[in-house]
Scaffold this active site. Structure first.
Site, mmCIF file in Angstrom:
data_model
loop_
_atom_site.group_PDB
_atom_site.id
_atom_site.type_symbol
_atom_site.label_atom_id
_atom_site.label_comp_id
_atom_site.label_asym_id
_atom_site.label_seq_id
_atom_site.Cartn_x
_atom_site.Cartn_y
_atom_site.Cartn_z
ATOM 1 N N LYS A 191 1.004 -1.397 0.150
ATOM 2 C CA LYS A 191 -0.344 -0.059 -0.022
ATOM 3 C C LYS A 191 0.868 1.152 -0.074
ATOM 4 O O LYS A 191 0.834 2.163 -0.743
ATOM 5 C CB LYS A 191 -0.835 0.140 1.315
ATOM 6 C CG LYS A 191 -1.936 1.137 1.349
ATOM 7 C CD LYS A 191 -2.447 1.342 2.530
ATOM 8 C CE LYS A 191 -1.558 2.382 3.414
ATOM 9 N NZ LYS A 191 -2.401 2.538 4.551
ATOM 10 N N ASP A 209 -6.318 0.920 0.900
ATOM 11 C CA ASP A 209 -6.509 1.197 2.321
ATOM 12 C C ASP A 209 -7.881 0.870 2.840
ATOM 13 O O ASP A 209 -8.658 0.101 2.110
ATOM 14 C CB ASP A 209 -6.283 2.650 2.464
ATOM 15 C CG ASP A 209 -7.191 3.812 2.022
ATOM 16 O OD1 ASP A 209 -8.224 3.095 1.366
ATOM 17 O OD2 ASP A 209 -7.193 4.786 2.433
#
Length: 320
Positions: A191, A209
């Site tokens: 991420k 996320d």
């Protein structure tokens, strides 16, 4: 011959006796059609009058088939992306940064806290440690105090010291522009790597996320929970050129309208495309009160937002 014999016509008297019944049925049918037409005209006029008066109706629940094909899902997902692009033409990363190193550090700090709190914390941090070399040589206790507002400050300090030392020793003090290199740095996962690649290097990446994962599941793009698997599914739906901006738009929508506990369904511009419509507030007036950041007339998360951002800059740490 009698009237009962085949091939003969009934007497005139018999025909005349049946005529009133046919006439009555026709009259009733015509009356019914006239009444229905009148009601239709009346309803149409009422609808036009309601629209003219500016009345607001809640969006209707979408009719998405249970057995939606993959092709239909792709088309619906891409249409949602196009709609979000019109709603958030200014979508951007909500972390303040001036270079890849600052974005990398800010993204690591953003775990388990808001981007706003990170943006309020990083000015003092970058003033003290502007380069990887400076940060690698930092006193841990002093750094902990600087980043304490972001939470989990001891673990984050360890990660920042480790990644800064790795940048200094292995990459000449520069943030690498490859996913394979970034994920080797302490505290950096896919991420974080995709955030840095997409926004500091222009390399397409999908940022999964909590907001992104929640919304793609609400929209039935996937039911996967694992971020890596979610990323793979979404990458198969959208062209690579859309990955970075798609991430920003979905995250923007999750923060402003499609909230976790009480989404503002009645104020959602993509409600007709959402199979989860109705999980939140559907009344338009009540839903508008749930809107956040610039959509609700409040400051955004960045202290230094882009020039085209329509909202207000966030206040500095400790500002009233």
């Amino acid at each position: 011959m009698t009237s009962s014999e085949p091939g003969t016509k009934p007497p005139k008297a018999a025909r005349a006796s049946k005529a009133p019944k046919a006439s009555k049925a026709t009259t009733e049918s015509r009356t019914s059609r006239t009444s229905t037409a009148a009601k239709t005209v009346k309803a149409t006029k009422a609808t036009k009058a309601t629209k003219a008066a500016g009345a607001t109706k809640a969006p209707e629940a979408p009719k998405i088939p249970k057995g939606e094909s993959h092709l239909a899902l792709v088309r619906r997902a891409r249409r949602i992306n196009r709609e979000l692009a019109e709603v958030y033409p200014y979508a951007h990363p909500e972390l303040d940064f001036r270079n890849p190193f600052e974005l990398l550090v800010a993204t690591v700090l953003s775990a388990q806290t808001t981007d706003l709190r990170v943006n309020q914390t990083t000015p003092a941090l970058f003033a003290a440690y502007p380069t990887p070399e400076d940060m690698a040589a930092a006193n841990p206790e002093e750094m902990e105090e600087l980043i304490r507002p972001t939470g989990f400050f001891r673990a984050k300090t360890k990660s920042l010291l480790g990644l800064s030392a790795a940048l200094r020793d292995d990459f000449g003090g520069e943030v690498p522009g490859r996913l394979a290199d970034l994920v080797k740095l302490p505290g950096v996962g896919r991420k974080t790597a995709n955030v840095v690649l997409g926004n500091a290097f222009g390399v397409p990446g999908i940022t999964v996320d909590t907001h992104f994962g929640r919304l793609v599941r609400r929209w039935k793009w996937t039911d996967e929970e694992d971020p890596v698997k979610v990323e793979a599914v979404i990458a198969d739906i959208f062209p690579k050129s859309e990955w970075t901006m798609l991430s920003h738009r979905v995250i923007f929508h999750g923060r402003r309208i499609c909230h976790s506990r009480k989404p503002a369904c009645g104020a959602c511009p993509i409600a007709p495309l959402c199979p989860s419509y109705g999980e939140g507030e559907t009344d338009p007036e009540k839903a508008r009160k749930l809107l956040k950041y610039e959509m609700g007339g409040y400051p955004g998360q960045r202290l230094s937002p882009p020039a085209d951002f329509p909202g207000k800059p966030a206040p500095a740490l400790g500002a009233v």
